[in-house]
Design an enzyme around this catalytic site. Structure first.
Site, short mmCIF file in Angstrom:
data_model
loop_
_atom_site.label_atom_id
_atom_site.label_comp_id
_atom_site.label_asym_id
_atom_site.label_seq_id
_atom_site.Cartn_x
_atom_site.Cartn_y
_atom_site.Cartn_z
N ARG A 150 1.93 -13.94 -7.02
CA ARG A 150 0.49 -13.70 -6.88
C ARG A 150 -0.21 -14.51 -7.96
NH1 ARG A 150 -0.55 -8.52 -4.80
NH2 ARG A 150 -2.67 -9.26 -4.49
N LYS B 245 0.73 4.03 -5.20
CA LYS B 245 0.06 3.65 -3.96
C LYS B 245 0.50 4.51 -2.78
CE LYS B 245 -0.49 -1.00 -5.81
NZ LYS B 245 -0.23 -2.44 -5.65
#
Ligand SMILES: [Zn+2]
Length: 273
Positions: free
Chosen positions: A258, A52
């Site tokens: 998550r 990322k």
């Protein structure tokens, strides 16, 4: 948060738009003013992505490190860009394209040593060039050192770079792996299959600019472009809906802070060990 396919896609599109030419830089918001002043008018020599993270390489050896985080956004204009908003951390204008960046977690000038330090903490990236066998080996040894569930390990960027919340659920489904299976209990064959599944899905996503993980035969469609948003994935955000392959209601739980989704029939306890 954008997943790795989005970051590599930014790198490719920005390369095509403004690399190999002098670029005018600015920071309307002001938080990158000193950096933008240093880069202004220099040639942007290349752009690399790892997971990322983005690295923009400039004439004179400067490296601009960008991480979008949760809220960072690029806007790319081919001609006649509107004036940048006052939130724009960075503007980059080439001969015939302009890029605005707002809201990144990281936008900083770094030296090669710092880049090396950042990269040394990142796991192998399926979208980077390099030997597939070597990357699978690194992925396998990263998993072998961890007892956390494979569903949690996939989100750890030190284990594998570029997987986010959508892809972790989808590639585990496609590979038929129980997300609760401890990372160090995956068989060698499963590690190999999981890596190849992740690489193939990230590549498709990079090309398409969106995440579509279903096989067309499983959703009764002829073209990927025909798929509506809810038809593009197998399990992500499909809690309680029937599995596209076996009709079992999709399960959900929290994993690594998550939400995680899976099919208890296609991914039964222990599958992948
Ligand atoms: Zn199923």
């Amino acid at each position: 948060m954008p997943e790795g396919h989005t970051i590599h896609r930014h790198a490719r599109r920005h390369r095509a738009a403004i690399a190999g030419q002098p670029v005018r830089t600015g920071s309307p918001q002001g938080r990158f003013s000193a950096g933008a002043k240093r880069l202004d008018g220099r040639v942007l020599e290349g752009i690399d992505a790892h997971g990322k993270h983005l690295f923009y390489r400039w004439e004179g050896g400067w490296i601009l490190h960008i991480h979008l985080g949760l809220f960072g956004k690029f806007r790319l204009y081919r001609s006649d860009p509107p004036p940048p908003s006052e939130n724009a951390r960075l503007t980059m204008a080439g001969d015939d394209a302009t890029i605005y960046l707002s809201g990144p977690t990281m936008c900083e000038l770094i030296d090669p040593g710092r880049e090396l330090a950042i990269r040394s903490r990142l796991g192998p990236d399926p979208l980077l060039n390099g030997s597939t066998a070597a990357k699978i080996k690194a992925f396998g040894s990263n998993l072998a050192r961890r007892r956390i569930p494979i569903g949690a390990a996939l989100l750890n960027q030190q284990v594998i770079s570029g997987i986010g919340n959508v892809y972790r659920a989808e590639v585990l489904f496609r590979a038929g792996i129980d997300p609760h299976l401890p990372a160090n209990r995956l068989s060698a064959e499963t590690v190999d299959r999981l890596w190849r599944e992740a690489a193939a899905q990230l590549r498709l996503g990079e090309k398409a600019g969106r995440i579509i993980t279903v096989d067309l035969s499983d959703v009764d469609a002829k073209r990927r472009s025909d798929l509506r948003r809810l038809e593009r994935v197998y399990v992500y955000k499909r809690h309680g809906e029937p599995c596209r392959r076996c009709a079992t209601p999709i399960s959900t739980t929290d994993m690594a802070n998550r939400r995680m989704w899976w099919c208890a029939t296609c991914q039964p306890p222990g599958a992948g060990s």
